[in-house]
Write a protein that holds these residues in place. Structure first.
Motif, PDB file in Angstrom:
ATOM      1  N   UNK A 238      -3.277  29.070 -68.040  1.00  0.00           N
ATOM      2  CA  UNK A 238      -2.372  28.234 -68.832  1.00  0.00           C
ATOM      3  C   UNK A 238      -0.983  28.151 -68.219  1.00  0.00           C
ATOM      4  N   UNK A 239      -0.803  28.712 -67.039  1.00  0.00           N
ATOM      5  CA  UNK A 239       0.478  28.632 -66.351  1.00  0.00           C
ATOM      6  C   UNK A 239       1.575  29.414 -67.053  1.00  0.00           C
ATOM      7  N   UNK A 240       2.756  28.816 -67.106  1.00  0.00           N
ATOM      8  CA  UNK A 240       3.913  29.496 -67.696  1.00  0.00           C
ATOM      9  C   UNK A 240       3.713  29.789 -69.176  1.00  0.00           C
ATOM     10  N   UNK A 241       3.002  28.902 -69.879  1.00  0.00           N
ATOM     11  CA  UNK A 241       2.767  29.133 -71.302  1.00  0.00           C
ATOM     12  C   UNK A 241       1.977  30.429 -71.521  1.00  0.00           C
ATOM     13  N   UNK A 242       1.002  30.692 -70.658  1.00  0.00           N
ATOM     14  CA  UNK A 242       0.235  31.923 -70.773  1.00  0.00           C
ATOM     15  C   UNK A 242       1.085  33.152 -70.530  1.00  0.00           C
ATOM     16  N   UNK A 243       1.987  33.066 -69.547  1.00  0.00           N
ATOM     17  CA  UNK A 243       2.869  34.201 -69.262  1.00  0.00           C
ATOM     18  C   UNK A 243       3.841  34.443 -70.413  1.00  0.00           C
ATOM     19  N   UNK A 244       4.367  33.354 -70.990  1.00  0.00           N
ATOM     20  CA  UNK A 244       5.272  33.483 -72.130  1.00  0.00           C
ATOM     21  C   UNK A 244       4.547  34.152 -73.300  1.00  0.00           C
ATOM     22  N   UNK A 245       3.294  33.743 -73.534  1.00  0.00           N
ATOM     23  CA  UNK A 245       2.515  34.344 -74.619  1.00  0.00           C
ATOM     24  C   UNK A 245       2.324  35.841 -74.394  1.00  0.00           C
ATOM     25  N   UNK A 246       2.021  36.233 -73.149  1.00  0.00           N
ATOM     26  CA  UNK A 246       1.850  37.650 -72.839  1.00  0.00           C
ATOM     27  C   UNK A 246       3.155  38.418 -73.057  1.00  0.00           C
ATOM     28  N   UNK A 247       4.272  37.835 -72.617  1.00  0.00           N
ATOM     29  CA  UNK A 247       5.565  38.490 -72.805  1.00  0.00           C
ATOM     30  C   UNK A 247       5.902  38.645 -74.284  1.00  0.00           C
ATOM     31  N   UNK A 248       5.638  37.594 -75.071  1.00  0.00           N
ATOM     32  CA  UNK A 248       5.935  37.654 -76.495  1.00  0.00           C
ATOM     33  C   UNK A 248       5.122  38.751 -77.178  1.00  0.00           C
ATOM     34  N   UNK A 249       3.880  38.914 -76.750  1.00  0.00           N
ATOM     35  CA  UNK A 249       3.062  39.977 -77.350  1.00  0.00           C
ATOM     36  C   UNK A 249       3.639  41.353 -77.024  1.00  0.00           C
ATOM     37  N   UNK A 250       4.044  41.569 -75.780  1.00  0.00           N
ATOM     38  CA  UNK A 250       4.609  42.868 -75.396  1.00  0.00           C
ATOM     39  C   UNK A 250       5.885  43.144 -76.186  1.00  0.00           C
TER      40      UNK A 250
ATOM     41  N   UNK B 247       1.868  46.546 -73.005  1.00  0.00           N
ATOM     42  CA  UNK B 247       1.835  46.077 -71.623  1.00  0.00           C
ATOM     43  C   UNK B 247       0.410  45.966 -71.097  1.00  0.00           C
ATOM     44  N   UNK B 248      -0.391  47.019 -71.257  1.00  0.00           N
ATOM     45  CA  UNK B 248      -1.736  47.032 -70.671  1.00  0.00           C
ATOM     46  C   UNK B 248      -2.627  45.910 -71.209  1.00  0.00           C
ATOM     47  N   UNK B 249      -2.798  45.769 -72.540  1.00  0.00           N
ATOM     48  CA  UNK B 249      -3.665  44.678 -73.004  1.00  0.00           C
ATOM     49  C   UNK B 249      -3.139  43.301 -72.645  1.00  0.00           C
ATOM     50  N   UNK B 250      -1.812  43.118 -72.668  1.00  0.00           N
ATOM     51  CA  UNK B 250      -1.246  41.805 -72.353  1.00  0.00           C
ATOM     52  C   UNK B 250      -1.496  41.428 -70.899  1.00  0.00           C
ATOM     53  N   UNK B 251      -1.319  42.356 -69.979  1.00  0.00           N
ATOM     54  CA  UNK B 251      -1.514  42.040 -68.560  1.00  0.00           C
ATOM     55  C   UNK B 251      -2.989  41.863 -68.218  1.00  0.00           C
ATOM     56  N   UNK B 252      -3.860  42.654 -68.837  1.00  0.00           N
ATOM     57  CA  UNK B 252      -5.296  42.473 -68.601  1.00  0.00           C
ATOM     58  C   UNK B 252      -5.738  41.104 -69.107  1.00  0.00           C
TER      59      UNK B 252
END
Length: 275
Positions: free
Chosen positions: A110-122, A96-101
């Motif tokens: 990158x909009x929604x694509x960036x958020x999806x990438x962060x979620x996928x990493x978590x 969670x921490x590295x993805x949100x930072x």
């Protein structure tokens, strides 16, 4: 009258009861709690746009979360409570921490694509940690395979996924194209976490050091620490890139060792195979 708090049972109801809990039993748990505080503080600092301190806090959290188990073993302070707490802290500090930072620094462009990438990493980090816990309990796994992780370990993944931030700190322009590239990189690191790529763990490498390598090793560690203190982001960038470049070598070493073990097993079963 019963107290307001439950009595601390480090081993649960099924383990040995301790009348007075030794202080050494609490030290690993305190380190775990401090790691969670550092990780969550890093998220707050990122959304306050204090990114350098935020990244430092996330790295501190990853470091503390990586050593609490080792300290527990050194102090002989392992407990079921500590193991459960450490598992819960891992998802915060390595996922969670590295993805949100990273999202606050770059991926939001990158909009929604960036958020999806962060979620996928978590999610990948959570799956990786769950698989690690399962494999750790697998008693049928060959002993030599303990020298390798299955997939990139979560602490390394947390450090690697922040590579776009390190590059940004040393001059990489923060554009929409960079954000999409960073999002793709985040997904790739997530895939490496859940992959079956064998990654050398180094658990057995440092137990004994030849005498002629002691001084070079000390100098090497000192040099790395000095570089890290003087050229922090450049050193972290070089370290992350070098780690990624060494992954194919780890795969080749695993494959060679697997073939060697298979050949030895075949010879033990049928001695004529060696002829």
């Amino acid at each position: 009258m019963a107290g307001f708090f439950h009595k601390f049972e480090p081993h649960g109801r099924g383990g040995p009861r301790i009348q007075d809990v030794p202080l050494r039993m609490l030290i690993p748990n305190l380190i775990t709690v401090l790691a969670i505080c550092a990780g969550l503080s890093g998220i707050r600092l990122a959304f306050e746009h204090r990114f350098e301190v935020a990244v430092a806090m996330v790295l501190v959290a990853a470091f503390l979360d990586g050593i609490d188990g080792r300290i527990a073993r050194r102090l002989k302070a392992q407990s079921k409570f500590g193991a459960q707490m450490d598992s819960l802290a891992d998802i915060v500090n390595f996922g969670v921490a590295p993805a949100l930072v990273l999202y606050a620094y770059l991926l939001d462009r990158a909009g929604s694509f960036g958020w999806i990438a962060a979620l996928l990493f978590v999610i990948a980090a959570a799956l990786r940690l769950a698989r690690f816990n399962v494999l750790d309990e697998d008693t049928d796994r060959p002993a030599w395979q303990a020298d390798y992780f299955v997939g990139v370990p979560a602490p390394a993944g947390a450090v690697l996924v922040l590579l776009p931030i390190y590059l940004g700190f040393i001059g990489l322009p923060l554009t929409v194209s960079t954000a999409f590239a960073g999002s793709l990189f985040t997904v790739v690191i997530g895939l490496l976490l859940v992959s079956r790529l064998p990654v050398y763990s180094g658990k057995t490498a440092g137990k004994r050091i030849p005498r002629d390598q002691v001084l070079p090793l000390i100098l090497g560690v000192v040099l790395y620490v000095l570089l890290l203190s003087a050229y922090t982001w450049q050193t972290l960038t070089a370290s992350a890139i070098l780690y990624l470049l060494l992954l194919p070598l780890s795969f080749r070493a695993y494959a060679r060792r697997a073939r060697s073990v298979e050949q030895q097993a075949a010879v033990a079963t049928d001695p004529s195979v060696s002829d």
